[in-house]
Design a protein around this motif. Structure first.
Motif, PDB file in Angstrom:
ATOM      1  N   TYR B  12    -103.868  -9.059 -18.223  1.00  0.00           N
ATOM      2  CA  TYR B  12    -103.169  -8.214 -17.247  1.00  0.00           C
ATOM      3  C   TYR B  12    -102.601  -6.937 -17.856  1.00  0.00           C
ATOM      4  N   ALA B  13    -102.763  -6.788 -19.186  1.00  0.00           N
ATOM      5  CA  ALA B  13    -102.195  -5.595 -19.837  1.00  0.00           C
ATOM      6  C   ALA B  13    -103.087  -5.180 -20.992  1.00  0.00           C
ATOM      7  N   LEU B  71    -103.368 -16.846 -13.512  1.00  0.00           N
ATOM      8  CA  LEU B  71    -102.266 -17.066 -14.440  1.00  0.00           C
ATOM      9  C   LEU B  71    -101.046 -17.524 -13.642  1.00  0.00           C
ATOM     10  N   PRO B  72    -100.460 -18.651 -13.998  1.00  0.00           N
ATOM     11  CA  PRO B  72     -99.278 -19.073 -13.224  1.00  0.00           C
ATOM     12  C   PRO B  72     -98.094 -18.145 -13.514  1.00  0.00           C
ATOM     13  N   LEU B  73     -97.424 -17.755 -12.471  1.00  0.00           N
ATOM     14  CA  LEU B  73     -96.234 -16.931 -12.662  1.00  0.00           C
ATOM     15  C   LEU B  73     -95.065 -17.831 -13.006  1.00  0.00           C
ATOM     16  N   PRO B  74     -94.126 -17.339 -13.819  1.00  0.00           N
ATOM     17  CA  PRO B  74     -92.989 -18.199 -14.182  1.00  0.00           C
ATOM     18  C   PRO B  74     -92.166 -18.573 -12.959  1.00  0.00           C
ATOM     19  N   LEU B  76     -89.075 -18.856 -10.851  1.00  0.00           N
ATOM     20  CA  LEU B  76     -87.822 -18.101 -10.826  1.00  0.00           C
ATOM     21  C   LEU B  76     -86.711 -18.940 -10.221  1.00  0.00           C
TER      22      LEU B  76
END
Lengths: 760, 110
Positions: B12-13, B71-74, B76
């Motif tokens: 992603y970057a 990609l799993p997002l953290p 929150l």
């Protein structure tokens, strides 16, 4: 607010924070939580983190609380159905991104992975005395990494006086090498600092500039940070430190730091090539500072003003820009960036065949690239500016007397005399040396031309590339004519330049010039604080340090070293409402401490009531404040009954257990701190240097670089003070780095400070 | 040579682009790699006599870049009960403060 941008930025922020956390856990597991995390040569720890949170990160373990803080700023990625105003969330996520990015760079430093290796990259240094000097010593092969505090302060005066209007953080890679070169050249010509980072498909603008042979480094205002977007954090670290260094702000004052940057630091982000989630997230972080983002690809725009002064995000697809060549398109792109940030650029058109701007001042012309040199080892060159009557000067007349260099072999040398004659109603003889000193900066601004020294030790080189483009000796005259009119037009009405290579005439004028130099030396030596009725103020740095006022007297120059009393006097003539105002001395309240009614009143009024009194000759009682641009810091060492003087070029440890960068944090920001002050290095030579406390004999520790570079002048001071071997009795970084070592050294050498009256 | 396009969400970057390019360029029979972090896609050419797409995908997966896997997002914390910064630390204002106005202006006139 664009939902697309919000979504990408928030997603990028979430991902980078979790990546930083994972990296941190691994690093702590492998290296231990006590592993030091240090950016090179800075007193501001990890500056963005310090600025936003006040946390002074020193070890890997300290980073955990930063990650926890960043997580609190995260928000869920916007859904596809419910549309909300996402600006606040996006900005918060931007900050979280910056914190995570700096944490990652901190971890990389702990692992020894920063600065990033870039094979073949050679950076130009900061200072040198010979163009062939330190080139062999440079190892190269690494990006710059974070800018150190020394360089930040060295640029300070240029940032505040507008010579350096701002900085551009370029992320990614340009469409072509031609476009890359054109973009940085356009920025250089406007004296805008260029910070490089990021890549597109593995290729960075750093690679493009390397391929095109563009010199990068502090000297050319082009600083490569690294080849990924994470390294762009160093640009925001630079911005944060500007606020901490010059704005008198402290870590944790996040809101003030951001506002300071919005109004005082003219920066923007230029995203070249595709924009990914992390670039959006980082851009959101930059928006917090009021820095707009301009992309050369198709992305959604955010046009309403608010957080930034003009538009927030601008898309200017490179293919759609008018222009026949990539270079032309790049020029338009840079123009747009400057508009969007509202940067005030002051440039002078100089009619010469090579690019011109302050950013070229640091360029070197190495022997291998040199077509011809004037001065140096094999020839002599001098420059002499004199005032003449109106009828003696023909404005715009540029004459070369003698042969040009066509017949001189490539890499050869020849004699050259530069005689500048000026006439003006407001011109005074005292301004001659002030104007003459500008010749160095003016000539150096030409790309491919290098100027070192002054007076009769001038040394000028033309590069082969500059000569191929048509640069000739007469162009030196064109530069001087244009710049003297542009910069000193209010005191100079007519300028005539004569360039002399004819041997007989050269010797004749060299003799005349030397006589004039001698006369000036005598005049300057005679100029004392008692011999004048007024001092001058310098409030140039108030744009950065709002409460600081310099009082400049004949025997005490400005702490930045750039303005002495004559400079201020000339500056007042040029701009009567500018930062250099005459300060009548008024009644003398204390001749020993150097206290006058006039400076006291002026300082009180112009420091907005924060400083009530100023002593010109004392470090202990009401010392002068400092902005942040000082060349040296003088600080009392009570145990030794004396003071130490640390140069900003000295990165080593001092006996008080703090390096220059840490001390600078205490001395700057317009605060009056008894026992500590920022000074210009030539103030050390003055009879009035802390004369209330006993003068130069109080110096017990001096940075080695000062001892070495100013040995002859300092020796003369020691003799004047009646202790000819004093210099050998003063400790330096080699002989003492602790108080114990210092005291032992002073005892052994019998330093006079030990037997002087108590400094307190 | 044959062409292969892979969707790699973990890229992603651009620091991941550097890493992915490095991993792929070390594989024999892989050439002309184009990695885009904006599109999260890698396009490459490979020589089927040397390497197969599953091998390439496995190499990427082993390095933490599994193709076609989001990609799993953290996770929150839930707002606002958690006392997150959004609710507790940051004061939202709708009017320009006097302090901000004072800081504005053409201070660089000189």
């Amino acid at each position: 607010m664009s939902r697309y941008i919000a979504k990408a930025a928030i997603r990028g922020a979430n991902l980078i924070v979790s990546e930083a956390e994972k990296m941190l856990q691994e690093a702590i597991k492998e290296l231990g939580p006590e592993t030091p995390v240090v950016f090179t040569n800075t007193a501001y720890y990890l500056p963005v983190i310090l600025g936003f949170t006040g946390i002074e990160v020193q070890t890997l373990g300290d980073l955990q609380q930063v990650i926890d803080y960043a997580k609190k700023l995260l928000h869920p990625v916007p859904g596809d159905t419910l549309w909300l105003p996402y600006l606040g969330e996006t900005l918060d996520c931007g900050v979280a991104t910056l914190l995570a990015e700096e944490a990652i760079e901190g971890i990389r430093f702990a692992r020894g992975l920063q600065p990033e290796p870039i094979p073949g990259l050679q950076l130009t240094g900061t200072s040198f005395t010979s163009p062939d000097g330190n080139s062999q010593e440079e190892e190269g092969g690494f990006a710059n990494g974070p800018i150190d505090d020394v360089q930040l302060r060295a640029w300070g005066i240029q940032l505040v006086d507008g010579r350096m209007p701002g900085f551009a953080a370029i992320v990614g890679a340009a469409r072509s090498n031609e476009a890359a070169v054109s973009i940085v050249r356009e920025l250089q010509q406007r004296n805008i600092l260029v910070f490089l980072s990021g890549n597109v498909n593995g290729r960075s603008i750093i690679h493009q500039l390397m391929e095109e042979g563009v010199e990068m480094g502090y000297d050319t205002y082009i600083v490569p940070f690294g080849t990924d977007t994470i390294s762009a954090i160093y640009a925001l670290g630079f911005a944060t430190r500007s606020a901490l260094t010059f704005g008198g702000l402290s870590g944790g004052q996040a809101r003030d730091i951001l506002l300071y940057n919005k109004y005082r630091v003219f920066a923007f982000v230029l995203a070249l090539g595709e924009v990914d989630d992390l670039k959006y997230a980082t851009a959101a972080g930059a928006l917090n500072y009021g820095f707009p983002v301009i992309a050369d690809t198709v992305i959604p725009q955010i046009l309403p003003t608010g957080i930034t002064q003009y538009e927030h995000v601008i898309s200017m697809p490179f293919d759609d820009i008018e222009g026949e060549t990539d270079a032309e398109k790049a020029r338009r792109l840079v123009q747009r960036c400057i508009e969007v940030r509202g940067i005030k650029v002051k440039i002078t058109e100089v009619p010469i065949p090579v690019p011109y701007g302050s950013a070229f001042e640091g360029e070197r012309v190495r022997r291998a690239d040199m077509r011809i040199e004037f001065g140096g080892r094999n020839a002599r060159a001098f420059e002499y500016l004199r005032m003449a009557d109106f009828d003696e000067v023909e404005d715009g007349k540029i004459t070369l007397i003698g042969p040009s260099f066509e017949d001189v072999e490539v890499g050869g040398a020849m004699n050259l005399g530069i005689l500048v004659e000026v006439a003006g109603r407001k011109m005074q003889e005292d301004f001659e040396p002030v104007l003459e000193r500008q010749i160095h900066y003016f000539i150096n601004g030409a790309s491919g031309v290098q100027h070192i020294g002054q007076r009769d030790i001038t040394w000028i080189r033309f590069s082969k590339a500059a000569v191929e483009k048509g640069f000739q000796i007469k162009h030196l005259g064109e530069i001087l004519y244009a710049r003297f009119h542009a910069d000193f037009g209010s005191i100079v009405d007519k300028v005539q330049v004569t360039l002399i290579t004819d041997e007989e005439l050269f010797q004749e004028w060299l003799q005349k010039a030397r006589e004039a130099y001698q006369a000036r030396n005598i005049r300057l030596a005679d100029m004392t604080d008692e011999s004048v009725d007024e001092f001058y103020s310098c409030t140039l740095c108030q744009s950065f340090a709002p409460n600081h006022v310099c009082i400049v007297s004949p025997e005490r120059l400005g702490l930045c070293g750039a303005y002495n009393w004559l400079d201020c006097k000339a500056s007042y003539q040029i701009n009567p409402t500018g930062p250099n105002q005459p300060v009548p001395k008024g009644i003398c309240l204390d001749p020993v401490y150097g206290v006058w009614q006039g400076p006291n009143e002026f300082v009180y009024q112009n420091s907005h009531g924060t400083v009530e009194r100023v002593s010109m000759y004392s470090i202990m009682r009401d010392p002068m404040t400092a902005c942040g641009c000082f060349e040296c810091i003088a600080m009392v060492i009570p145990e030794a009954n004396g003071i130490m003087v640390v140069s900003r070029e000295d990165p080593s440890m001092t006996p008080v257990g703090m390096k220059f960068s840490t001390l600078a944090g205490i001395a700057g920001g317009g605060l009056q701190t008894p026992g500590m002050m920022g000074v210009g290095k030539y103030y050390l030579l003055s009879k009035k240097f802390i004369s209330a406390e006993g003068g130069f004999k109080r110096v017990v520790w001096l940075s080695k670089i000062l001892k070495e570079t100013m040995r002859d002048e300092l020796q003369a001071v020691c003799e004047r003070e009646g202790v000819p071997d004093l210099l050998d009795k003063i400790a330096d970084g080699d002989t003492a780095t602790t108080i114990e070592e210092l005291l032992a050294f002073l005892e052994e050498k019998g330093h006079p400070a030990l037997t002087m009256d108590p400094i307190f | 040579m044959e062409r292969l396009t892979l969707y790699v969400p973990a890229m992603y970057a651009d620091h991941h682009v550097l890493r992915v390019r490095q991993i792929l360029s070390e594989l024999e029979g892989v050439a002309n790699i184009v990695a885009s972090s904006a599109a999260k896609r890698v396009i490459l050419e490979y020589d089927p006599t040397h390497i197969s797409p599953p091998d390439i995908e496995r190499t990427l997966s082993d390095a933490g870049y599994p193709p076609n896997q989001d990609l799993p997002l953290p996770k929150l914390p839930n707002h606002p009960e958690d006392g997150s910064a959004w609710y507790s630390l940051i004061q939202r204002v709708t009017e320009t403060e006097r302090k901000d106005l004072e800081m504005a202006g053409d201070f660089r006139r000189y």
